[in-house]
Design a protein around this motif. Structure first.
Motif, PDB file in Angstrom:
ATOM      1  N   UNK A 247       0.847  -1.192   0.000  1.00  0.00           N
ATOM      2  CA  UNK A 247       0.000   0.000   0.000  1.00  0.00           C
ATOM      3  C   UNK A 247       0.883   1.242   0.000  1.00  0.00           C
ATOM      4  N   UNK A 248       0.727   2.058  -1.040  1.00  0.00           N
ATOM      5  CA  UNK A 248       1.470   3.304  -1.167  1.00  0.00           C
ATOM      6  C   UNK A 248       0.520   4.479  -0.938  1.00  0.00           C
ATOM      7  N   UNK A 249       0.893   5.356   0.004  1.00  0.00           N
ATOM      8  CA  UNK A 249       0.182   6.614   0.222  1.00  0.00           C
ATOM      9  C   UNK A 249       1.220   7.680   0.531  1.00  0.00           C
ATOM     10  N   UNK A 250       1.037   8.849  -0.037  1.00  0.00           N
ATOM     11  CA  UNK A 250       1.917   9.978   0.248  1.00  0.00           C
ATOM     12  C   UNK A 250       3.365   9.687  -0.134  1.00  0.00           C
ATOM     13  N   UNK A 251       3.547   8.889  -1.188  1.00  0.00           N
ATOM     14  CA  UNK A 251       4.889   8.652  -1.711  1.00  0.00           C
ATOM     15  C   UNK A 251       5.724   7.632  -0.969  1.00  0.00           C
ATOM     16  N   UNK A 252       5.132   6.908  -0.017  1.00  0.00           N
ATOM     17  CA  UNK A 252       5.878   5.887   0.723  1.00  0.00           C
ATOM     18  C   UNK A 252       5.006   4.655   0.919  1.00  0.00           C
ATOM     19  N   UNK A 253       5.680   3.537   1.201  1.00  0.00           N
ATOM     20  CA  UNK A 253       4.938   2.323   1.544  1.00  0.00           C
ATOM     21  C   UNK A 253       4.417   2.460   2.962  1.00  0.00           C
ATOM     22  N   UNK A 254       3.107   2.332   3.096  1.00  0.00           N
ATOM     23  CA  UNK A 254       2.452   2.409   4.398  1.00  0.00           C
ATOM     24  C   UNK A 254       2.266   1.026   4.994  1.00  0.00           C
ATOM     25  N   UNK A 255       1.987   0.044   4.106  1.00  0.00           N
ATOM     26  CA  UNK A 255       1.647  -1.282   4.615  1.00  0.00           C
ATOM     27  C   UNK A 255       1.872  -2.345   3.544  1.00  0.00           C
ATOM     28  N   UNK A 256       2.582  -3.430   3.889  1.00  0.00           N
ATOM     29  CA  UNK A 256       2.588  -4.619   3.046  1.00  0.00           C
ATOM     30  C   UNK A 256       1.583  -5.634   3.590  1.00  0.00           C
ATOM     31  N   UNK A 257       1.031  -6.439   2.702  1.00  0.00           N
ATOM     32  CA  UNK A 257       0.129  -7.506   3.122  1.00  0.00           C
ATOM     33  C   UNK A 257       0.334  -8.733   2.250  1.00  0.00           C
ATOM     34  N   UNK A 258       0.310  -9.907   2.878  1.00  0.00           N
ATOM     35  CA  UNK A 258       0.634 -11.137   2.163  1.00  0.00           C
ATOM     36  C   UNK A 258      -0.475 -12.173   2.296  1.00  0.00           C
ATOM     37  N   UNK A 259      -0.540 -13.045   1.280  1.00  0.00           N
ATOM     38  CA  UNK A 259      -1.057 -14.387   1.508  1.00  0.00           C
ATOM     39  C   UNK A 259       0.169 -15.173   1.953  1.00  0.00           C
ATOM     40  N   UNK A 260       0.181 -15.600   3.203  1.00  0.00           N
ATOM     41  CA  UNK A 260       1.403 -16.111   3.815  1.00  0.00           C
ATOM     42  C   UNK A 260       1.817 -17.473   3.242  1.00  0.00           C
ATOM     43  N   UNK A 261       3.106 -17.646   3.122  1.00  0.00           N
ATOM     44  CA  UNK A 261       3.680 -18.923   2.691  1.00  0.00           C
ATOM     45  C   UNK A 261       3.661 -19.888   3.875  1.00  0.00           C
ATOM     46  N   UNK A 262       3.040 -21.052   3.703  1.00  0.00           N
ATOM     47  CA  UNK A 262       2.998 -22.024   4.804  1.00  0.00           C
ATOM     48  C   UNK A 262       3.589 -23.376   4.418  1.00  0.00           C
ATOM     49  N   UNK A 263       4.235 -23.477   3.255  1.00  0.00           N
ATOM     50  CA  UNK A 263       4.926 -24.699   2.851  1.00  0.00           C
ATOM     51  C   UNK A 263       6.339 -24.650   3.431  1.00  0.00           C
ATOM     52  N   UNK A 264       6.684 -25.523   4.389  1.00  0.00           N
ATOM     53  CA  UNK A 264       7.992 -25.427   5.055  1.00  0.00           C
ATOM     54  C   UNK A 264       9.171 -25.663   4.124  1.00  0.00           C
ATOM     55  N   UNK A 265       8.994 -26.505   3.114  1.00  0.00           N
ATOM     56  CA  UNK A 265      10.113 -26.779   2.209  1.00  0.00           C
ATOM     57  C   UNK A 265      10.410 -25.573   1.317  1.00  0.00           C
ATOM     58  N   UNK A 266       9.347 -24.955   0.769  1.00  0.00           N
ATOM     59  CA  UNK A 266       9.538 -23.769  -0.048  1.00  0.00           C
ATOM     60  C   UNK A 266      10.073 -22.620   0.809  1.00  0.00           C
ATOM     61  N   UNK A 267       9.566 -22.525   2.047  1.00  0.00           N
ATOM     62  CA  UNK A 267      10.034 -21.471   2.935  1.00  0.00           C
ATOM     63  C   UNK A 267      11.528 -21.621   3.240  1.00  0.00           C
ATOM     64  N   UNK A 268      11.968 -22.842   3.470  1.00  0.00           N
ATOM     65  CA  UNK A 268      13.394 -23.076   3.714  1.00  0.00           C
ATOM     66  C   UNK A 268      14.224 -22.645   2.505  1.00  0.00           C
ATOM     67  N   UNK A 269      13.789 -23.019   1.329  1.00  0.00           N
ATOM     68  CA  UNK A 269      14.514 -22.657   0.107  1.00  0.00           C
ATOM     69  C   UNK A 269      14.623 -21.139  -0.022  1.00  0.00           C
TER      70      UNK A 269
END
Length: 498
Positions: free
Chosen positions: A415-437
């Protein structure tokens, strides 16, 4: 008592010699109070009202006990008018020599602007229509040994404002209002999330492995454990452990620390909200953040048209928070400024295009970092109304879930407001093998930076979830019109004076 200047022209600030004389004079009054048997730093004083609220809801004929700092004085001989104030406002007081004891009259003569006093009296309205308190009793609560900033010069020097915030709060109404708003907004954020089923939790600020973001941590040493530790750069990995443990909606609103640059939008110690919601995705988190920020604007400012003004009070920018907020993909936005063929170019072609665009890059940058530089300089810094930038390249966000249709991007928003990032938001990664990589790739040869305990936790199963981070300082800057993060942090970090 020293009186408030009545000339229309501002007086010159006192010289060092004059200031020295003022300090000696005030200390002589301190001793005079003691000679009268008065404690210049008195104790408890029970109040029935505060100065500002008493004036706002004024009624005649009330018996009141009110305390505040003396901020103005008008000497009329046997009648003395003075204002007392605190953070919430001021009220005029009227002291007549015949209405108080001889001792109280002598005590008042030893007071100065800046002193804290307790007043016992009755409310009335003067002939000029001013709500006032007739003084029947006077208690000295604290003697000010240094003069306050005068009403013309106030506190303008940023170094004084940031290093001696108490003077800034005394002298500048806008500062008082901004920090009052900050406090109320932070409390409202907590309430807003709790009303929607989120549970506030606390996770470690001292961490063995600093994770959750790519940033330089502050290092310390734990003597009892005999090990180096780090001030956290983010609470993310611990909050996700709670999702593994069965918490469905959690948030933490507290400090993060990053040992990096200082600028008008960066402070080494900053306030961050992180929240995680089981079974949600980044789109639901975007909806949550949009509704939260709009709620703050409407509740505390009464509008979604946020005016930013310069020092002279002229409006320089209006940020439009009216819903719905724009949503656009990272690819779409970069192509709009870098050219529709940007993603068809090879690495050398993109570097050559940067020169045409006037975007500075370095030889060490990877290809995705070149594109990110174009995004930051030509999209982010020039976006003032809200925009959710979605589907960011996976290399930039190692903790988010890859998009099913396009594995080169992840399901996130920025989320960009006033020329800066105010907030990131994710669909979180929950696969442990991909997360390790991903984490091992991010750590490179420094594999000790991988949080093995977090990866073990993921192997026990973390539910699908959405997560957000919200930079509270930047939100407050945007809503109050502050141009520097130091204007919304009570005590910002500054280089020590020699």
């Amino acid at each position: 008592m020293s009186t408030e200047p009545t000339d229309t022209q501002p007086p010159a600030p006192p010289s060092q010699e004059e200031l020295s004389q003022i300090l000696k004079f005030r200390r002589s009054k301190l001793e005079a109070l003691r000679a009268l048997g008065v404690d210049p730093f008195g104790g408890r004083f029970d109040t029935t009202h505060q100065p500002g609220p008493l004036r706002e809801a004024f009624a005649e004929g009330l018996s009141v006990r009110v305390a505040g700092r003396i901020v103005a004085h008008r000497d009329m001989g046997k009648s003395q008018f003075f204002d007392i104030a605190d953070l919430d406002g001021r009220i005029q007081c009227f002291l007549n020599q015949k209405a108080v004891s001889e001792e109280a009259w002598k005590v008042f003569a030893q007071l100065d602007l800046g002193d804290w006093v307790g007043i016992e009296g009755e409310t009335f309205i003067t002939r000029t229509g001013e709500p006032s308190v007739k003084v029947l009793g006077l208690t000295v609560l604290s003697k000010s040994l240094r003069p306050l900033p005068d009403k013309w010069h106030g506190v303008i020097d940023p170094q004084i404002r940031y290093r001696q915030r108490y003077l800034d709060l005394i002298a500048n109404e806008r500062t008082r209002q901004n920090f009052r708003l900050r406090s109320l907004m932070v409390a409202e954020i907590r309430s807003y999330l709790q009303e929607r089923g989120f549970l506030e939790v606390e996770t470690p600020m001292l961490q063995d492995v600093p994770g959750g973001a790519a940033a330089q941590p502050f290092r310390t040493h734990h003597n009892a454990l005999g090990m180096d530790m780090y001030l956290r750069i983010a609470p993310e990995l611990y909050l996700k452990r709670l999702l593994v443990g069965g918490f469905h909606k959690v948030f933490e609103l507290n400090r993060n620390f990053r040992n990096e640059g200082i600028s008008r939008r960066h402070n080494p110690e900053f306030t961050m909200l992180e929240a995680y919601w089981s079974f949600a995705d980044f789109g639901m988190m975007a909806d949550l953040v949009e509704s939260l920020i709009c709620h703050l604007g409407e509740k505390f400012l009464g509008t979604l048209q946020i005016e930013h003004k310069n020092a002279e009070g002229e409006v320089t920018r209006v940020i439009n928070l009216a819903r719905p907020w724009r949503r656009a993909t990272y690819r779409e936005l970069v192509s709009s400024v870098g050219g529709p063929d940007w993603f068809d170019l090879d690495d050398s072609g993109r570097r050559a295009r940067c020169e045409t665009l006037g975007v500075e890059i370095s030889a060490e940058m990877e290809d995705h970092e070149v594109t990110q530089q174009v995004f930051e300089k030509l999209v982010e810094e020039k976006s003032f109304d809200p925009v959710f930038v979605t589907h960011v390249p996976k290399e930039l966000v190692p903790l988010a879930r890859q998009n099913v249709a396009d594995p080169s991007v992840v399901d996130v928003y920025e989320l960009i407001i006033n020329g800066v990032e105010i907030s990131p938001g994710y669909t979180e990664l929950n696969d442990p093998d991909v997360q390790r990589e991903r984490l091992e790739h991010q750590a490179g040869e420094e594999t000790q930076k991988v949080d093995e305990d977090f990866l073990v936790a993921l192997e026990y199963g973390m539910p699908p979830a959405g997560g957000i981070g919200v930079g509270i300082d930047r939100v407050i800057m945007m809503l109050t019109g502050a141009e520097s993060i130091r204007d919304v942090v009570l005590f910002p970090q500054l280089k020590r004076r020699d």
